[in-house]
Enzyme design. Structure first.
Site, PDB file in Angstrom:
ATOM      1  N   ASP A  41       0.853  -1.192   0.000  1.00 31.83           N
ATOM      2  CA  ASP A  41       0.000   0.000   0.000  1.00 31.83           C
ATOM      3  C   ASP A  41       0.889   1.242   0.000  1.00 31.83           C
ATOM      4  O   ASP A  41       2.018   1.217   0.463  1.00 31.83           O
ATOM      5  CB  ASP A  41      -0.910   0.023   1.239  1.00 31.83           C
ATOM      6  CG  ASP A  41      -2.149   0.881   1.035  1.00 31.83           C
ATOM      7  OD1 ASP A  41      -3.239   0.316   0.823  1.00 31.83           O
ATOM      8  OD2 ASP A  41      -2.028   2.132   1.067  1.00 31.83           O
ATOM      9  N   ASP A  81       4.615   2.965  -3.865  1.00 32.43           N
ATOM     10  CA  ASP A  81       3.700   3.688  -4.756  1.00 32.43           C
ATOM     11  C   ASP A  81       3.512   2.870  -6.035  1.00 32.43           C
ATOM     12  O   ASP A  81       4.371   2.862  -6.921  1.00 32.43           O
ATOM     13  CB  ASP A  81       4.273   5.074  -5.091  1.00 32.43           C
ATOM     14  CG  ASP A  81       3.317   5.858  -5.984  1.00 32.43           C
ATOM     15  OD1 ASP A  81       2.293   5.281  -6.423  1.00 32.43           O
ATOM     16  OD2 ASP A  81       3.599   7.037  -6.239  1.00 32.43           O
ATOM     17  N   ALA A 120     -19.381  -0.443  -9.557  1.00 35.64           N
ATOM     18  CA  ALA A 120     -20.686  -0.148 -10.168  1.00 35.64           C
ATOM     19  C   ALA A 120     -20.683   1.237 -10.825  1.00 35.64           C
ATOM     20  O   ALA A 120     -21.615   1.547 -11.576  1.00 35.64           O
ATOM     21  CB  ALA A 120     -21.781  -0.226  -9.117  1.00 35.64           C
ATOM     22  N   CYS A 121     -19.649   2.033 -10.554  1.00 34.44           N
ATOM     23  CA  CYS A 121     -19.560   3.357 -11.185  1.00 34.44           C
ATOM     24  C   CYS A 121     -19.261   3.253 -12.690  1.00 34.44           C
ATOM     25  O   CYS A 121     -19.222   4.262 -13.387  1.00 34.44           O
ATOM     26  CB  CYS A 121     -18.506   4.220 -10.498  1.00 34.44           C
ATOM     27  SG  CYS A 121     -19.049   4.795  -8.879  1.00 34.44           S
ATOM     28  N   TYR A 166     -13.666   8.652 -12.099  1.00 34.40           N
ATOM     29  CA  TYR A 166     -13.500   7.348 -11.433  1.00 34.40           C
ATOM     30  C   TYR A 166     -14.074   6.187 -12.257  1.00 34.40           C
ATOM     31  O   TYR A 166     -13.426   5.155 -12.458  1.00 34.40           O
ATOM     32  CB  TYR A 166     -14.178   7.430 -10.067  1.00 34.40           C
ATOM     33  CG  TYR A 166     -14.167   6.156  -9.254  1.00 34.40           C
ATOM     34  CD1 TYR A 166     -12.996   5.692  -8.655  1.00 34.40           C
ATOM     35  CD2 TYR A 166     -15.339   5.428  -9.047  1.00 34.40           C
ATOM     36  CE1 TYR A 166     -12.999   4.529  -7.889  1.00 34.40           C
ATOM     37  CE2 TYR A 166     -15.348   4.278  -8.280  1.00 34.40           C
ATOM     38  CZ  TYR A 166     -14.181   3.831  -7.711  1.00 34.40           C
ATOM     39  OH  TYR A 166     -14.192   2.679  -6.953  1.00 34.40           O
ATOM     40  N   GLU A 179     -15.024   9.015   2.971  1.00 33.87           N
ATOM     41  CA  GLU A 179     -15.981   8.027   3.454  1.00 33.87           C
ATOM     42  C   GLU A 179     -17.203   7.937   2.545  1.00 33.87           C
ATOM     43  O   GLU A 179     -17.578   8.884   1.889  1.00 33.87           O
ATOM     44  CB  GLU A 179     -16.417   8.347   4.898  1.00 33.87           C
ATOM     45  CG  GLU A 179     -17.105   9.677   5.099  1.00 33.87           C
ATOM     46  CD  GLU A 179     -16.142  10.858   5.224  1.00 33.87           C
ATOM     47  OE1 GLU A 179     -14.970  10.728   4.859  1.00 33.87           O
ATOM     48  OE2 GLU A 179     -16.605  11.932   5.667  1.00 33.87           O
ATOM     49  N   LYS A 180     -17.818   6.746   2.551  1.00 36.06           N
ATOM     50  CA  LYS A 180     -19.029   6.524   1.752  1.00 36.06           C
ATOM     51  C   LYS A 180     -20.258   6.619   2.651  1.00 36.06           C
ATOM     52  O   LYS A 180     -20.146   6.673   3.872  1.00 36.06           O
ATOM     53  CB  LYS A 180     -18.950   5.160   1.084  1.00 36.06           C
ATOM     54  CG  LYS A 180     -17.772   5.100   0.126  1.00 36.06           C
ATOM     55  CD  LYS A 180     -17.756   3.827  -0.635  1.00 36.06           C
ATOM     56  CE  LYS A 180     -17.045   4.065  -1.951  1.00 36.06           C
ATOM     57  NZ  LYS A 180     -17.537   3.226  -3.009  1.00 36.06           N
ATOM     58  N   LYS A 221     -22.318  10.626  11.455  1.00 37.37           N
ATOM     59  CA  LYS A 221     -23.140  11.809  11.734  1.00 37.37           C
ATOM     60  C   LYS A 221     -24.162  11.532  12.845  1.00 37.37           C
ATOM     61  O   LYS A 221     -24.409  12.388  13.689  1.00 37.37           O
ATOM     62  CB  LYS A 221     -23.866  12.256  10.457  1.00 37.37           C
ATOM     63  CG  LYS A 221     -22.929  12.881   9.417  1.00 37.37           C
ATOM     64  CD  LYS A 221     -23.711  13.232   8.164  1.00 37.37           C
ATOM     65  CE  LYS A 221     -22.825  13.737   7.051  1.00 37.37           C
ATOM     66  NZ  LYS A 221     -23.591  14.102   5.849  1.00 37.37           N
TER      67      LYS A 221
HETATM   68  P1  NAD Z   1      -9.521   2.130   0.279  1.00 38.70           P
HETATM   69  O1  NAD Z   1      -9.310   3.544  -0.118  1.00 38.70           O
HETATM   70  O2  NAD Z   1      -9.801   1.838   1.711  1.00 38.70           O
HETATM   71  O3  NAD Z   1      -8.288   1.232  -0.185  1.00 38.70           O
HETATM   72  C1  NAD Z   1      -7.532   1.513  -1.333  1.00 38.70           C
HETATM   73  C2  NAD Z   1      -6.075   1.517  -0.925  1.00 38.70           C
HETATM   74  O4  NAD Z   1      -5.279   1.754  -2.087  1.00 38.70           O
HETATM   75  C3  NAD Z   1      -5.748   2.621   0.072  1.00 38.70           C
HETATM   76  O5  NAD Z   1      -5.249   2.082   1.280  1.00 38.70           O
HETATM   77  C4  NAD Z   1      -4.713   3.462  -0.643  1.00 38.70           C
HETATM   78  O6  NAD Z   1      -3.699   3.953   0.197  1.00 38.70           O
HETATM   79  C5  NAD Z   1      -4.161   2.479  -1.657  1.00 38.70           C
HETATM   80  N1  NAD Z   1      -3.501   3.184  -2.761  1.00 38.70           N
HETATM   81  C6  NAD Z   1      -3.924   4.309  -3.410  1.00 38.70           C
HETATM   82  N2  NAD Z   1      -3.008   4.699  -4.299  1.00 38.70           N
HETATM   83  C7  NAD Z   1      -1.980   3.806  -4.208  1.00 38.70           C
HETATM   84  C8  NAD Z   1      -0.726   3.701  -4.860  1.00 38.70           C
HETATM   85  N3  NAD Z   1      -0.336   4.601  -5.786  1.00 38.70           N
HETATM   86  N4  NAD Z   1       0.080   2.680  -4.522  1.00 38.70           N
HETATM   87  C9  NAD Z   1      -0.290   1.781  -3.563  1.00 38.70           C
HETATM   88  N5  NAD Z   1      -1.460   1.834  -2.914  1.00 38.70           N
HETATM   89  C10 NAD Z   1      -2.296   2.839  -3.236  1.00 38.70           C
HETATM   90  O7  NAD Z   1     -10.694   1.582  -0.647  1.00 38.70           O
HETATM   91  P2  NAD Z   1     -11.501   0.209  -0.581  1.00 38.70           P
HETATM   92  O8  NAD Z   1     -12.883   0.557  -0.219  1.00 38.70           O
HETATM   93  O9  NAD Z   1     -10.753  -0.788   0.219  1.00 38.70           O
HETATM   94  O10 NAD Z   1     -11.502  -0.195  -2.127  1.00 38.70           O
HETATM   95  C11 NAD Z   1     -10.649  -1.219  -2.657  1.00 38.70           C
HETATM   96  C12 NAD Z   1     -10.896  -1.341  -4.161  1.00 38.70           C
HETATM   97  O11 NAD Z   1     -12.283  -1.657  -4.387  1.00 38.70           O
HETATM   98  C13 NAD Z   1     -10.621  -0.070  -4.960  1.00 38.70           C
HETATM   99  O12 NAD Z   1     -10.092  -0.396  -6.212  1.00 38.70           O
HETATM  100  C14 NAD Z   1     -11.998   0.532  -5.137  1.00 38.70           C
HETATM  101  O13 NAD Z   1     -12.067   1.374  -6.262  1.00 38.70           O
HETATM  102  C15 NAD Z   1     -12.841  -0.711  -5.290  1.00 38.70           C
HETATM  103  N6  NAD Z   1     -14.248  -0.467  -4.952  1.00 38.70           N
HETATM  104  C16 NAD Z   1     -14.603  -0.211  -3.657  1.00 38.70           C
HETATM  105  C17 NAD Z   1     -15.935   0.033  -3.344  1.00 38.70           C
HETATM  106  C18 NAD Z   1     -16.377   0.343  -1.933  1.00 38.70           C
HETATM  107  O14 NAD Z   1     -17.564   0.584  -1.722  1.00 38.70           O
HETATM  108  N7  NAD Z   1     -15.497   0.342  -0.943  1.00 38.70           N
HETATM  109  C19 NAD Z   1     -16.906   0.009  -4.359  1.00 38.70           C
HETATM  110  C20 NAD Z   1     -16.506  -0.250  -5.659  1.00 38.70           C
HETATM  111  C21 NAD Z   1     -15.175  -0.509  -5.945  1.00 38.70           C
END
Ligand code: NAD
Length: 339
Positions: free
Chosen positions: A38, A58, A123-124, A153, A195-196, A204
């Site tokens: 991460d 990164d 789903a986006c 996104y 946050e979602k 809240k």
């Molecule tokens: P999150 O933000 O908690 O986790 C994503 C992680 O990726 C973060 O810890 C962030 O630090 C890391 N990251 C970002 N840029 C980075 C980089 N350059 N190098 C290394 N790490 C990096 O999000 P999440 O909710 O755990 O989502 C995980 C995946 O699922 C994502 O791809 C997200 O788009 C997808 N997703 C999540 C949801 C949801 O509701 N949570 C819905 C649809 C899709």
């Protein structure tokens, strides 16, 4: 754990919400060598395990991706610069730059001879004109085309899905793609702007309860609809996709659709409060309606997410409540010192 050249499975985005839970599950299943990667410094990961090789890298950089997947058989790409509507509507360029992560990870995985590659889509990706009504018809996988994804996104996710497909077709790298619909649960973001809705509403309501303000701000008119998948269902479905080689793109989401007002009703009920609702019609609110059509997942897996919103929210609320009380208590000595 020290760095090694071999590992069974790499979780990219392991410091995040879903990644942290996935590492926990892989450990429970007995995976011997797990590598978590991460961008965040290790002390900011939501869940971190000492018997896992944890790397702060990164993944937008190709050499970092090469280091991440070295010696690996399975790669889960959950790394993304993302958040709820408040983040993705205001940070479209940052969201699109995540394309570098999937691009470089696919290239590095191919070069390293990775066997299985999982990609977390969203789903986006679904076309906006199919989500204009709160009484939305649930979205089937084919509804992503003709394409008009969520700006920024969603387009990045759709493009990355296709890149996975072409790495499979042209280079033989096995890829499995899930389209997650709103995932929620403990150990996720509940403050700070990323946050979602479920976590934001819990925060809240707890805030109003702890501070006795008796009021809650809701983004939009509260009639917009969504479905929310509890984290345990998300992890179960993700693992099944990879184990059974279900290629996707496949909806992975709950089909229990609620309006944001109904979501607030449930959280208020859990908290034992009834708050005055102030609707902010200028705040980001996303599409009017979205739900997951689970016909395909039922067909290919004989399973679909089934944990009720009420059950999942009880656990999520309890965790966020504890976090907020802990933070308030940690501030108390400082406050009394100032006084
Ligand atoms: P999150 O933000 O908690 O986790 C994503 C992680 O990726 C973060 O810890 C962030 O630090 C890391 N990251 C970002 N840029 C980075 C980089 N350059 N190098 C290394 N790490 C990096 O999000 P999440 O909710 O755990 O989502 C995980 C995946 O699922 C994502 O791809 C997200 O788009 C997808 N997703 C999540 C949801 C949801 O509701 N949570 C819905 C649809 C899709």
């Amino acid at each position: 754990m020290t760095n090694s050249n071999n590992c069974d499975v790499v979780v990219c985005g392991a410091g995040g919400f879903i990644g942290g839970w996935l590492v926990a599950q892989l450990r429970r299943e007995g995976a011997k060598k797990i590598r978590g990667v991460d961008l965040k410094p290790l002390d900011e990961w939501y869940q971190r395990f000492d018997d896992v090789e944890n790397l702060s890298l990164d993944l937008q950089e190709r050499p970092a991706c090469e280091q991440a997947v070295r010696g690996a058989t399975d790669v889960y790409n959950l790394a993304a610069d993302m958040g709820g509507m408040g983040f993705i509507e205001n940070n479209k360029a940052l969201c699109m730059l995540t394309v570098l992560i999937n691009t470089h990870l696919l290239m590095a995985s191919r070069a390293a001879g990775v066997e299985k590659y999982f990609y977390a889509s969203s789903a986006c990706v679904y076309a906006a004109d199919k989500q204009t009504d709160p009484n939305v018809t649930a979205l089937k996988e084919e509804d992503a085309y003709p394409a008009m994804a969520e700006d920024g996104y969603g387009w990045e996710k759709l493009f990355s899905e296709r890149m996975c497909r072409h790495f499979t077709e042209d280079f033989g790298l096995r890829t499995n793609v899930a389209r997650y619909h709103n995932v929620y649960g403990p150990h996720g973001t509940f403050e700070g702007g990323r946050e979602k809705a479920p976590a934001a509403i819990c925060r809240k309501v707890i805030d109003a309860k702890l501070n006795g303000t008796n009021e809650i701000e809701i983004w939009g008119d509260g009639h917009q609809t969504r479905s929310f998948m509890y984290i345990d269902d998300c992890i179960k479905g993700t693992r099944m996709m990879l184990d059974r080689d279900i290629r996707g793109p496949l909806n992975l989401g709950s089909s229990e659709m609620v309006s944001i007002n109904q979501l607030v009703d449930i959280v208020e009920d859990i908290a034992g409060v009834k708050l005055h609702r102030r609707y902010n019609l200028k705040a980001p609110k996303g599409v009017n309606g979205r739900n997951s059509d689970n016909t395909l997942i039922r067909k290919v897996m004989g399973w679909e997410p089934s944990i009720s919103l009420r059950d999942g929210l009880e656990k999520t609320y309890a965790w966020i409540y504890d976090q907020m009380v802990e933070k308030t208590q940690a501030r108390l000595p400082q406050l009394s010192a100032v006084a």
